[in-house]
Design a protein around this motif. Structure first.
Motif, PDB file in Angstrom:
ATOM      1  N   CYS A  22       0.847  -1.187   0.000  1.00  0.00           N
ATOM      2  CA  CYS A  22       0.000   0.000   0.000  1.00  0.00           C
ATOM      3  C   CYS A  22       0.881   1.235   0.000  1.00  0.00           C
ATOM      4  O   CYS A  22       1.749   1.390   0.870  1.00  0.00           O
ATOM      5  N   GLY A  23       0.650   2.125  -0.964  1.00  0.00           N
ATOM      6  CA  GLY A  23       1.443   3.339  -1.069  1.00  0.00           C
ATOM      7  C   GLY A  23       0.966   4.469  -0.182  1.00  0.00           C
ATOM      8  O   GLY A  23       1.483   5.583  -0.280  1.00  0.00           O
ATOM      9  N   GLY A  24      -0.004   4.215   0.673  1.00  0.00           N
ATOM     10  CA  GLY A  24      -0.515   5.256   1.555  1.00  0.00           C
ATOM     11  C   GLY A  24      -1.629   6.054   0.899  1.00  0.00           C
ATOM     12  O   GLY A  24      -2.293   5.582  -0.028  1.00  0.00           O
ATOM     13  N   GLN A  25      -1.824   7.268   1.375  1.00  0.00           N
ATOM     14  CA  GLN A  25      -2.874   8.136   0.844  1.00  0.00           C
ATOM     15  C   GLN A  25      -2.695   8.344  -0.664  1.00  0.00           C
ATOM     16  O   GLN A  25      -1.583   8.550  -1.148  1.00  0.00           O
ATOM     17  N   ASP A  26      -3.803   8.309  -1.394  1.00  0.00           N
ATOM     18  CA  ASP A  26      -3.789   8.626  -2.820  1.00  0.00           C
ATOM     19  C   ASP A  26      -3.540  10.129  -2.953  1.00  0.00           C
ATOM     20  O   ASP A  26      -4.437  10.948  -2.743  1.00  0.00           O
ATOM     21  N   LEU A  27      -2.307  10.502  -3.316  1.00  0.00           N
ATOM     22  CA  LEU A  27      -1.939  11.914  -3.332  1.00  0.00           C
ATOM     23  C   LEU A  27      -2.581  12.671  -4.491  1.00  0.00           C
ATOM     24  O   LEU A  27      -2.784  13.884  -4.402  1.00  0.00           O
ATOM     25  N   ARG A  28      -2.895  11.980  -5.587  1.00  0.00           N
ATOM     26  CA  ARG A  28      -3.604  12.664  -6.675  1.00  0.00           C
ATOM     27  C   ARG A  28      -4.969  13.142  -6.199  1.00  0.00           C
ATOM     28  O   ARG A  28      -5.365  14.291  -6.442  1.00  0.00           O
TER      29      ARG A  28
END
Length: 262
Positions: free
Chosen positions: A60-66
């Motif tokens: 999991c890359g964490g929060q979807d920054l887009r």
């Protein structure tokens, strides 16, 4: 679907983060699905253990920054309300889950993704597993329970280092620090090893497991008196279960106990 849910005939529920093209980053839809599914499984007596897994090459890359940037630019404030609406409930549900949780951590677990993994009771990783407390890299503090879990696992001083410097932690280093419970020889073995562990836990005294988790949560942050009070309550709960009665009788008869989770 952004979250896949599979139930096995051994009483294990497998939750798979399913946004592989986005490194399983957490957009609102995935966070809502994870929160609501965890709440449902918490109360489902047919589920005796959980596996938190992922599709693709990252855990999991964490929060979807887009999505986060779009929300910031819109000025709605929803980008920050996600902590109270999504991350806090998810953390509470995982930490307080009255049944064992195993995280199959394949690849990178960054930011809130690392937080999710560390909320599990067991974390299984492979050679390419890595953790990154990425919050400070984007000018944010930690969330999703990281300030509670990380010091408990690695100690206060190391938690400060990992959160402030925000440098990757390799699989071997994570294992040495206790961030990984088990380290497999191959990344392909991470999920099978996690399922094997979950099957073992699902066949155990799950009421007792839930009470042990409750004891540890109280004992790690309260006084001795607090811990003793919780222990007394937990033993009363466990002592009235059929699992305890049957296992005690089996021990006296030199037989292997069979646990039903009740």
């Amino acid at each position: 679907m952004e979250l896949l849910v599979e139930r096995t005939d051994t009483g294990v529920a497998i939750l798979t983060l399913n946004r592989p093209d986005a490194l399983n980053s957490l957009d609102v839809a995935l966070k809502v699905a994870l929160r609501d599914t965890l709440e449902e499984l918490r109360d489902d007596e047919s589920v005796r253990a959980l596996v938190l897994a992922s599709a693709g090459r990252a855990f999991c890359g964490g929060q979807d920054l887009r999505e986060h940037v779009a929300s910031l630019e819109a000025g709605t404030g929803s980008s920050l309300s996600t902590v109270t609406e999504h991350y806090n409930p998810i953390a509470t549900l995982l930490a307080g889950m009255p049944k064992p949780v195993v995280a199959a951590v394949r690849g990178m677990a960054a930011g809130a993704g690392a937080s999710l993994a560390l909320l599990a009771d067991f974390r299984v990783g492979g050679p390419k597993t890595a953790f990154l407390m990425a919050f400070a890299n984007v000018g944010l503090a930690g969330d999703t329970g990281i300030s509670w879990t990380l010091p408990r696992i690695v100690g206060h001083a190391k938690a400060v280092e990992l959160l402030l410097l925000a440098e990757p932690v390799t699989a071997q280093a994570a294992f040495d620090l206790g961030m990984l419970t088990r380290l497999t020889d191959s990344d392909d073995d991470v999920l099978p090893a996690s399922l094997e562990l979950a099957d073992r836990l699902a066949a155990g005294p799950t009421v007792a497991y839930g009470q042990i988790k409750r004891e540890l949560a109280a004992g790690g942050s309260g006084s001795l008196a607090d811990a003793l009070a919780v222990e007394a309550e937990a033993q009363t709960t466990c002592g009235h279960t059929a699992d305890h009665h049957n296992a005690t009788a089996a021990f006296v008869q030199k037989q292997r106990p069979v646990f039903k989770g009740a």
